[in-house]
Design a protein around this motif. Sequence first.
Motif, PDB file in Angstrom:
ATOM      1  N   GLU A   1     -14.737  -7.676  14.131  1.00  0.00           N
ATOM      2  CA  GLU A   1     -13.503  -7.918  14.891  1.00  0.00           C
ATOM      3  C   GLU A   1     -12.952  -6.849  14.690  1.00  0.00           C
ATOM      4  O   GLU A   1     -12.042  -6.229  15.612  1.00  0.00           O
ATOM      5  CB  GLU A   1     -12.830  -9.147  14.197  1.00  0.00           C
ATOM      6  N   GLN A   2     -12.709  -6.201  13.592  1.00  0.00           N
ATOM      7  CA  GLN A   2     -12.106  -4.771  13.471  1.00  0.00           C
ATOM      8  C   GLN A   2     -12.608  -3.649  14.353  1.00  0.00           C
ATOM      9  O   GLN A   2     -11.664  -2.929  14.735  1.00  0.00           O
ATOM     10  CB  GLN A   2     -11.853  -4.360  11.745  1.00  0.00           C
ATOM     11  N   THR A   3     -13.732  -3.733  14.386  1.00  0.00           N
ATOM     12  CA  THR A   3     -14.362  -2.595  15.268  1.00  0.00           C
ATOM     13  C   THR A   3     -13.972  -2.753  16.614  1.00  0.00           C
ATOM     14  O   THR A   3     -13.551  -1.610  17.372  1.00  0.00           O
ATOM     15  CB  THR A   3     -15.887  -2.452  14.791  1.00  0.00           C
ATOM     16  N   ALA A   4     -14.197  -3.751  17.207  1.00  0.00           N
ATOM     17  CA  ALA A   4     -13.793  -4.217  18.559  1.00  0.00           C
ATOM     18  C   ALA A   4     -12.258  -3.973  18.692  1.00  0.00           C
ATOM     19  O   ALA A   4     -11.708  -3.452  19.842  1.00  0.00           O
ATOM     20  CB  ALA A   4     -13.953  -5.608  18.866  1.00  0.00           C
TER      21      ALA A   4
ATOM     22  N   GLU B   1     -24.231   5.092   4.999  1.00  0.00           N
ATOM     23  CA  GLU B   1     -23.863   6.068   5.912  1.00  0.00           C
ATOM     24  C   GLU B   1     -22.730   5.801   6.595  1.00  0.00           C
ATOM     25  O   GLU B   1     -21.995   6.708   6.923  1.00  0.00           O
ATOM     26  CB  GLU B   1     -25.089   5.783   6.803  1.00  0.00           C
ATOM     27  N   TRP B   2     -22.377   4.508   7.170  1.00  0.00           N
ATOM     28  CA  TRP B   2     -21.227   4.113   7.730  1.00  0.00           C
ATOM     29  C   TRP B   2     -19.927   4.205   6.938  1.00  0.00           C
ATOM     30  O   TRP B   2     -18.921   4.661   7.556  1.00  0.00           O
ATOM     31  CB  TRP B   2     -21.493   2.796   8.436  1.00  0.00           C
ATOM     32  N   TYR B   3     -19.950   3.912   5.732  1.00  0.00           N
ATOM     33  CA  TYR B   3     -19.000   3.997   4.832  1.00  0.00           C
ATOM     34  C   TYR B   3     -18.474   5.310   4.568  1.00  0.00           C
ATOM     35  O   TYR B   3     -17.373   5.695   4.496  1.00  0.00           O
ATOM     36  CB  TYR B   3     -19.495   3.302   3.389  1.00  0.00           C
TER      37      TYR B   3
ATOM     38  N   PRO C   1      -5.681   3.907  10.036  1.00  0.00           N
ATOM     39  CA  PRO C   1      -5.500   2.865   9.230  1.00  0.00           C
ATOM     40  C   PRO C   1      -6.737   1.840   9.544  1.00  0.00           C
ATOM     41  O   PRO C   1      -7.076   1.153   8.696  1.00  0.00           O
ATOM     42  CB  PRO C   1      -4.218   2.178   9.569  1.00  0.00           C
ATOM     43  N   GLU C   2      -6.897   1.442  10.836  1.00  0.00           N
ATOM     44  CA  GLU C   2      -7.991   0.647  11.305  1.00  0.00           C
ATOM     45  C   GLU C   2      -9.325   0.870  10.782  1.00  0.00           C
ATOM     46  O   GLU C   2      -9.987   0.281  10.111  1.00  0.00           O
ATOM     47  CB  GLU C   2      -7.977   0.670  12.861  1.00  0.00           C
ATOM     48  N   LEU C   3      -9.364   2.255  10.676  1.00  0.00           N
ATOM     49  CA  LEU C   3     -11.072   2.801  10.192  1.00  0.00           C
ATOM     50  C   LEU C   3     -10.995   2.650   8.653  1.00  0.00           C
ATOM     51  O   LEU C   3     -12.273   2.243   8.290  1.00  0.00           O
ATOM     52  CB  LEU C   3     -11.414   4.185  10.737  1.00  0.00           C
ATOM     53  N   LYS C   4      -9.925   2.910   8.153  1.00  0.00           N
ATOM     54  CA  LYS C   4      -9.900   2.749   6.621  1.00  0.00           C
ATOM     55  C   LYS C   4     -10.053   1.355   6.273  1.00  0.00           C
ATOM     56  O   LYS C   4     -10.717   0.964   5.220  1.00  0.00           O
ATOM     57  CB  LYS C   4      -8.373   3.309   6.205  1.00  0.00           C
ATOM     58  N   GLU C   5      -9.596   0.423   7.074  1.00  0.00           N
ATOM     59  CA  GLU C   5      -9.756  -1.134   6.773  1.00  0.00           C
ATOM     60  C   GLU C   5     -11.158  -1.397   7.001  1.00  0.00           C
ATOM     61  O   GLU C   5     -11.708  -2.247   6.293  1.00  0.00           O
ATOM     62  CB  GLU C   5      -8.848  -1.949   7.645  1.00  0.00           C
ATOM     63  N   VAL C   6     -11.732  -0.873   8.013  1.00  0.00           N
ATOM     64  CA  VAL C   6     -13.126  -0.976   8.195  1.00  0.00           C
ATOM     65  C   VAL C   6     -14.045  -0.631   7.148  1.00  0.00           C
ATOM     66  O   VAL C   6     -14.857  -1.208   6.554  1.00  0.00           O
ATOM     67  CB  VAL C   6     -13.858  -0.251   9.578  1.00  0.00           C
ATOM     68  N   ALA C   7     -13.849   0.613   6.440  1.00  0.00           N
ATOM     69  CA  ALA C   7     -14.517   1.324   5.444  1.00  0.00           C
ATOM     70  C   ALA C   7     -14.247   0.098   4.189  1.00  0.00           C
ATOM     71  O   ALA C   7     -15.076  -0.028   3.312  1.00  0.00           O
ATOM     72  CB  ALA C   7     -13.813   2.603   5.148  1.00  0.00           C
TER      73      ALA C   7
END
Length: 255
Positions: free
Chosen positions: A108-111, A62-64, A73-79
């Motif tokens: 860490e990426q989310t924060a 769901e989050w992906y 770019p930050e959200l793409k990295e989280v994905a």
Amino acid sequence: MASQPKTKGQQSSTHEEDTSKKASDNNGDNGELSQKLESLKSALEGDLTVVPSDAALSLVEEWYELLHKAKEPELKEVATHLRQLKQLIKSNKATGHEISEVLTEIGEQTANFAADANKEIKTPIRQLGKQLTKAGNSLGKAEDQEQIEEIDSLIEILEEDLTQVDNETTLGGVDKWYNLLHKSEDENLQQIANGIKELKQLLKRSNPKPADISNVLGRLGEQTTAVGQEAKRGFKGPIQRLGKLLTKTAKSLEE
């Protein structure tokens, strides 16, 4: 009939309507995201070690789906890390530490992303980042504790008079020991796993020679003691005790 050009007042009114619509859309998006954030936070508050894999996989997917099309770019990295987490969960072979590392990275990426997030969701995202990191750390510690308990159970078996311990109990302890080590990439642990495999084969014989068992146990004792000297905190003591006990058991079988 040709349309009449809009007056200045009409243009201003249209601009205000567009701005209002965008703000409403953004608030709607943020509202939906806030609900999803709360849902994820609630899921992370429980004991992750007892969450069914299909439920965990559904949550990650769901989050992906929510993030992998994002432009940031930050959200793409989280994905990207969420995709990695999906693969680990699907494999059913991942260790708690492997999942822990990815969860901590996502936390860490989310924060970090929270610093640039909209005001309405900045705080929930920062809290979620901290919670993901905490969940990752607790998962790693839970697996550590489980492994220490397995080492302790093997020590308890070796502390008994092995002539009085049934073969099934002994093999069960050896199997746990082997499962603990044979997937490791550490060369020293792989050597111990190979020795355990050899010990299993000996114990499965109808009449194993004590001298053969003693030889394997003595070698395992030396290797285990050496590994214990380099082990991390929490493992050092149990592993060194196990090494000494293996050596002692090997000598007792020689007598």
